[in-house]
Design an enzyme around this catalytic site. Structure first.
Site, PDB file in Angstrom:
ATOM      1  N   CYS A   1      68.804  95.490 -13.198  1.00 23.60           N
ATOM      2  CA  CYS A   1      68.141  95.231 -14.482  1.00 23.60           C
ATOM      3  C   CYS A   1      68.975  95.667 -15.678  1.00 23.60           C
ATOM      4  CB  CYS A   1      66.779  95.913 -14.524  1.00 23.60           C
ATOM      5  SG  CYS A   1      66.891  97.696 -14.691  1.00 23.60           S
TER       6      CYS A   1
ATOM      7  N   LYS B   1      80.787 115.465  30.255  1.00 21.42           N
ATOM      8  CA  LYS B   1      81.579 116.122  29.215  1.00 21.42           C
ATOM      9  C   LYS B   1      80.702 116.169  27.964  1.00 21.42           C
ATOM     10  CE  LYS B   1      86.093 115.952  26.958  1.00 21.42           C
ATOM     11  NZ  LYS B   1      85.606 116.228  25.627  1.00 21.42           N
TER      12      LYS B   1
ATOM     13  N   CYS C   1      67.836 104.398 -11.546  1.00 26.60           N
ATOM     14  CA  CYS C   1      67.373 103.503 -12.588  1.00 26.60           C
ATOM     15  C   CYS C   1      65.937 103.936 -12.893  1.00 26.60           C
ATOM     16  CB  CYS C   1      67.404 102.063 -12.072  1.00 26.60           C
ATOM     17  SG  CYS C   1      66.463 100.937 -13.108  1.00 26.60           S
TER      18      CYS C   1
ATOM     19  N   TYR D   1      79.596 125.734  31.559  1.00 25.80           N
ATOM     20  CA  TYR D   1      80.196 124.987  32.676  1.00 25.80           C
ATOM     21  C   TYR D   1      81.440 125.626  33.273  1.00 25.80           C
ATOM     22  CZ  TYR D   1      82.439 123.428  28.369  1.00 25.80           C
ATOM     23  OH  TYR D   1      83.029 123.404  27.151  1.00 25.80           O
TER      24      TYR D   1
ATOM     25  N   LYS E   1      87.192 109.735  29.541  1.00 26.45           N
ATOM     26  CA  LYS E   1      86.484 109.457  28.287  1.00 26.45           C
ATOM     27  C   LYS E   1      85.786 108.101  28.345  1.00 26.45           C
ATOM     28  CE  LYS E   1      87.725 111.463  24.640  1.00 26.45           C
ATOM     29  NZ  LYS E   1      87.164 112.513  23.777  1.00 26.45           N
TER      30      LYS E   1
ATOM     31  N   ASP F   1      79.306 116.692  24.334  1.00 21.37           N
ATOM     32  CA  ASP F   1      79.966 116.453  23.051  1.00 21.37           C
ATOM     33  C   ASP F   1      79.349 117.347  21.972  1.00 21.37           C
ATOM     34  OD1 ASP F   1      81.652 115.344  21.267  1.00 21.37           O
ATOM     35  OD2 ASP F   1      80.618 113.429  21.097  1.00 21.37           O
TER      36      ASP F   1
ATOM     37  N   SER G   1      92.434 123.059  26.414  1.00 17.28           N
ATOM     38  CA  SER G   1      91.741 121.786  26.277  1.00 17.28           C
ATOM     39  C   SER G   1      91.855 121.018  27.594  1.00 17.28           C
ATOM     40  CB  SER G   1      92.403 121.029  25.131  1.00 17.28           C
ATOM     41  OG  SER G   1      91.539 120.040  24.702  1.00 17.28           O
TER      42      SER G   1
ATOM     43  N   CYS H   1      72.120  99.814 -14.191  1.00 16.46           N
ATOM     44  CA  CYS H   1      71.469  99.341 -12.970  1.00 16.46           C
ATOM     45  C   CYS H   1      71.971  97.938 -12.594  1.00 16.46           C
ATOM     46  CB  CYS H   1      69.954  99.313 -13.186  1.00 16.46           C
ATOM     47  SG  CYS H   1      69.091  98.565 -11.801  1.00 16.46           S
TER      48      CYS H   1
ATOM     49  N   CYS I   1      61.993  97.475 -13.225  1.00 20.34           N
ATOM     50  CA  CYS I   1      63.235  96.950 -12.629  1.00 20.34           C
ATOM     51  C   CYS I   1      62.889  96.084 -11.418  1.00 20.34           C
ATOM     52  CB  CYS I   1      64.112  98.123 -12.215  1.00 20.34           C
ATOM     53  SG  CYS I   1      65.462  97.656 -11.136  1.00 20.34           S
TER      54      CYS I   1
ATOM     55  N   ASP J   1      52.370 126.249  23.708  1.00 23.18           N
ATOM     56  CA  ASP J   1      53.127 127.021  22.725  1.00 23.18           C
ATOM     57  C   ASP J   1      52.254 128.141  22.175  1.00 23.18           C
ATOM     58  OD1 ASP J   1      54.888 125.079  23.185  1.00 23.18           O
ATOM     59  OD2 ASP J   1      54.984 124.295  21.133  1.00 23.18           O
TER      60      ASP J   1
ATOM     61  N   GLU K   1      81.191 116.266  36.455  1.00 22.36           N
ATOM     62  CA  GLU K   1      80.034 116.631  35.612  1.00 22.36           C
ATOM     63  C   GLU K   1      80.202 116.013  34.223  1.00 22.36           C
ATOM     64  OE1 GLU K   1      81.229 120.580  36.275  1.00 22.36           O
ATOM     65  OE2 GLU K   1      81.803 120.948  34.186  1.00 22.36           O
TER      66      GLU K   1
HETATM   67  S1  IVH Z   1      86.131 122.401  31.297  1.00 19.03           S
HETATM   68  C1  IVH Z   1      89.713 125.199  31.521  1.00 19.03           C
HETATM   69  N1  IVH Z   1      83.859 121.075  31.338  1.00 19.03           N
HETATM   70  O1  IVH Z   1      85.774 119.343  26.272  1.00 19.03           O
HETATM   71  C2  IVH Z   1      88.360 124.576  31.379  1.00 19.03           C
HETATM   72  N2  IVH Z   1      85.013 121.200  29.274  1.00 19.03           N
HETATM   73  O2  IVH Z   1      88.206 117.980  25.430  1.00 19.03           O
HETATM   74  C3  IVH Z   1      88.327 123.541  30.351  1.00 19.03           C
HETATM   75  N3  IVH Z   1      83.855 120.101  27.413  1.00 19.03           N
HETATM   76  O3  IVH Z   1      87.608 122.202  25.400  1.00 19.03           O
HETATM   77  C4  IVH Z   1      87.003 123.082  29.969  1.00 19.03           C
HETATM   78  N4  IVH Z   1      82.102 119.433  28.567  1.00 19.03           N
HETATM   79  O4  IVH Z   1      85.039 122.167  24.935  1.00 19.03           O
HETATM   80  C5  IVH Z   1      84.906 121.476  30.587  1.00 19.03           C
HETATM   81  N5  IVH Z   1      81.829 119.982  31.540  1.00 19.03           N
HETATM   82  C6  IVH Z   1      82.848 120.377  30.797  1.00 19.03           C
HETATM   83  C7  IVH Z   1      82.929 120.085  29.427  1.00 19.03           C
HETATM   84  C8  IVH Z   1      84.042 120.509  28.690  1.00 19.03           C
HETATM   85  C9  IVH Z   1      82.689 119.466  27.378  1.00 19.03           C
HETATM   86  C10 IVH Z   1      84.729 120.276  26.240  1.00 19.03           C
HETATM   87  C11 IVH Z   1      85.403 121.624  26.171  1.00 19.03           C
HETATM   88  C12 IVH Z   1      86.873 121.334  26.186  1.00 19.03           C
HETATM   89  C13 IVH Z   1      86.902 119.932  25.667  1.00 19.03           C
HETATM   90  C14 IVH Z   1      88.169 119.219  26.046  1.00 19.03           C
END
Ligand code: IVH
Length: 700
Positions: free
Chosen positions: A441, A137, A456, A248, A344, A139, A104, A438, A461, A55, A135
């Site tokens: 006490c 998902k 407290c 992604y 999920k 969070d 979504s 408290c 105490c 660094d 791949e």
């Molecule tokens: S693809 C049309 N790929 O999950 C493309 N989404 O619950 C749609 N997310 O809105 C998204 N990892 O924010 C895609 N590898 C991944 C993801 C991903 C997380 C999120 C994304 C989406 C939400 C849906």
């Protein structure tokens, strides 16, 4: 992104810059080359997690570039590594429209759902077997980025999917997002990319600890922490949170005139590869291609087992039809694409009932409400009680006894109540009344202005006394093994242990008759107690449990004195002159040492054989630094503060706790603040770097 040859070449150039000349003297160096070198090292660090330089060395090169650009402002480019730096506050975030609406994903939870998805996909495409790209998902918080002519021009939050907040400056604080990328090499002029902003598990933990320390409410999960951070007005604060970003999906692109769609963008896996090759953190290494749905299901299940070993949170997998032409054929609904589905993982959320609230008194007297719940399994553990922090938190979440509550346990993070499910109320729920006195006490509780915590203040105490003893014997403090919370409580209840000095006068004849105490455990405990007398002074200071005095501050304090009770003679101002000691911490230390009872306790401990003198300080004789005084400020590039201080002492130098005319050397690291400013005003103080310090003691 970088071929072996390029890596070698850049490494060679870096080594030449670092070794042959001090980077600070690089004058004629081509700024663009220096930028390339810095970008390369950012990539090694933030994308590959495999840095090739320290660094410190990175900082030196960065500073060299900063200097060149300052002297020649004409040389600055918008994608220079120096241009991430936050500038001022953003007043508000303009609303911007996404080029393509951010849809979504449809969710699935089991193999049947995925088999069903595959069946529909085969029907829509007329194919027997479909190639899928699978791949993680991620969070976090959903983002969209626009690059135009290779430059990052806009970053936005998802918002309602059609419009989001423009947060470009904040996005630029994320080091894993390149400020420029050679899309033009693929004939691309404008590109819109989708991704997810995350805070990794360890940074999240640190952030929450910090929030609690400051009396603020912790965040329920890394997702909330990451998404919230993107909308902070002060982007220098954003930089401190260490966000990361995964990308992604290429949602839109336009071509440079006369160019054709690059081959890479005809498949999803190709687009992940393209993004990776351009220096983005795409799930290129995590993704896998499969023909047909069966191996997809297996990969999803296998990945779920790995979930806890990842440094960041994922809540499932995403399965995407790999051919873009097939994706186009399948199309989308108004809510989600038909060519992708989320699988999920088992929820880390669960609902339970809030049965009761207990109020616990900590060692500093803070009264913490703890929700007692109907035991429920969340993310592999059974949860039956959760801290609900303070009165404000209860009000804000509108928690009531009898409520159904949503609980979340993100990774190895302590479980949190996300919210109460107000819609499910029957009318029999009861308000939570915070006690005025408290629970241990009965003395009146107090709350300071601008604090969230009721306290407290009765130093005797019983709850506080017990918690203080538990802290004193704990591993990071005096480390008296064999004691433990339960024994402290037991001895206290039986009247065998009344206070901290009482640890050293325990009546073992009484204990030896007790259940669970054989000869061996008694001998071990006696030995551990006796050994603890030799613990270094900083451990004892930490063990005293002075509010706001953590292990680091304890070390600073230990270095600043010869004899612990001498702190009673320190003024608030003198305390504040110590490293990292602000008004709040100074106030607390002052309060502790002004209390006669505390001084009496220290004297008692000394009589019992504990070490109140700073032994190391007494040893300083002769050596390279003899007769010279030192003070360190800011974050040192390679040395730990305590190690650097030990080096001063070992070389016969003296450590000072504040800047004054008595000081000979101020060793400055990164983010040096008021001490540096003060030292600059005193002619006799020499301001040096860690490097120069190491040279003085012959370590360089
Ligand atoms: S693809 C049309 N790929 O999950 C493309 N989404 O619950 C749609 N997310 O809105 C998204 N990892 O924010 C895609 N590898 C991944 C993801 C991903 C997380 C999120 C994304 C989406 C939400 C849906």
């Amino acid at each position: 992104m970088y071929s072996k040859e390029q890596t070698k070449e850049l490494q060679k150039l870096t080594a030449e810059l670092i070794k042959k000349q001090s980077p600070f003297s690089i004058k004629e160096q081509d700024a663009e080359q220096l930028r390339d070198i810095l970008r390369f090292h950012e990539y090694r660090y933030y994308i590959l997690n495999d840095p090739l330089i320290s660094d410190y060395e990175y900082d030196q090169l960065y500073k060299a570039l900063e200097k060149i650009e300052k002297e020649n402002p004409g040389l600055i480019t918008p994608d220079s590594p120096t241009q991430r730096v936050a500038k001022g506050l953003t007043r508000d975030f303009p609303t911007v429209q996404h080029l393509v609406p951010m849809l979504s994903l449809n969710n699935s939870y089991n193999a049947e759902d995925l088999i069903d998805f595959d069946r529909k996909a085969r029907e829509l495409t007329g194919l027997d077997k479909i190639e899928y790209c699978v791949e993680p998902k991620f969070d976090g918080g959903s983002i969209s980025l626009i690059y135009e002519n290779d430059l990052l021009t806009r970053g936005a939050t998802r918002g309602d999917g059609v419009e989001g907040d423009e947060v470009t400056t904040n996005m630029k604080q994320i080091r894993s997002l390149p400020l420029s990328a050679k899309f033009s090499h693929y004939g691309l002029q404008q590109v819109e990319i989708r991704g997810e902003v995350l805070i990794n598990k360890s940074n999240f933990k640190k952030y929450n600890e910090q929030l609690i320390e400051q009396g603020e409410d912790p965040k329920a999960n890394p997702r909330n922490a990451a998404a919230g951070t993107l909308r902070i007005k002060d982007s220098s604060e954003v930089a401190k949170r260490n966000l990361e970003a995964f990308v992604y999906h290429v949602s839109y692109f336009s071509l440079v005139k006369g160019k054709k769609t690059p081959e890479e963008l005809t498949t999803h896996s190709g687009s992940l590869q393209l993004l990776w090759d351009l220096g983005f953190r795409s799930p290129e290494k995590e993704k896998k291609l499969f023909k047909g749905i069966d191996p997809v299901i297996k990969y999803c299940r296998d990945f779920e087992i790995e979930r806890d070993n990842l440094p960041y949170e994922i809540d499932g997998m995403v399965i995407k039809v790999n051919e873009i032409a097939l994706q186009d054929k399948m199309g989308m609904t108004s809510h989600h694409p038909r060519w992708a589905i989320a699988y999920k993982f088992k929820a880390r959320q669960a609902t339970s009932k809030l049965l009761n609230v207990e109020f616990q008194v900590g060692r500093t007297g803070a009264v913490t409400p703890v929700a007692k719940l109907d035991p429920v399994a969340v993310g592999g553990v059974t949860v039956s009680s959760i801290s609900i922090h303070n009165e404000e938190y209860i009000k804000e979440k509108d928690l009531r006894i009898g409520d159904a509550v949503l609980i979340e346990r993100a990774g190895d993070v302590i479980p949190q109540i996300v919210k109460s499910l107000a819609d499910a109320r029957t009318g029999h729920e009861m308000k939570i009344h915070f006690p005025k006195t408290c629970p241990a006490c009965n003395s009146k509780l107090f709350k300071e202005v601008e604090e969230a915590v009721w306290r407290c203040t009765n130093i005797e105490c019983p709850a506080q006394v017990v918690e203080r003893i538990i802290h004193f014997v704990s591993k990071d403090a005096m480390d008296i093994r064999g004691f433990g919370d339960a024994n402290v409580r037991k001895f206290y209840e039986l009247g065998l242990l009344k206070d901290i000095p009482g640890i050293y006068t325990l009546d073992f004849t009484k204990i030896s008759g007790m259940e669970g105490f054989g000869q061996k455990s008694i001998v071990n405990l006696q030995q551990a107690i006796s050994n603890s007398k030799k613990q270094p002074l900083h451990r004892l200071i930490y063990a005293l449990g002075i509010r706001f005095v953590g292990e680091t501050t304890a070390k600073t304090l230990a270095q600043a004195i010869d004899y612990l009770p001498d702190f009673k003679n320190f003024s608030l101002e003198e305390l504040q002159n110590l490293e990292d000691v602000g008004p709040k911490v100074a106030g607390s230390i002052h309060h502790f040492f002004s209390n006669k009872e505390n001084i009496k306790m220290l004297e008692e401990l000394e009589k019992l054989g504990l070490q109140l003198k700073n032994e190391k300080k007494q040893l300083t004789t002769g050596g390279n630094l003899s007769g010279q005084s030192f003070l360190f400020t800011g974050t040192l590039p390679t040395l730990k503060r305590s190690d650097a201080e030990t080096m001063v002492e070992e070389n016969g130098g003296q450590l000072l706790s504040g800047v004054s005319a008595k000081l000979n050397y101020l060793v400055v690291g990164e983010d040096a603040g008021s001490k540096l400013e003060k030292a600059k005003k005193i002619n006799t103080v020499k301001i040096i770097s860690e490097d120069e310090f190491l040279q003085m003691i012959g370590k360089k």
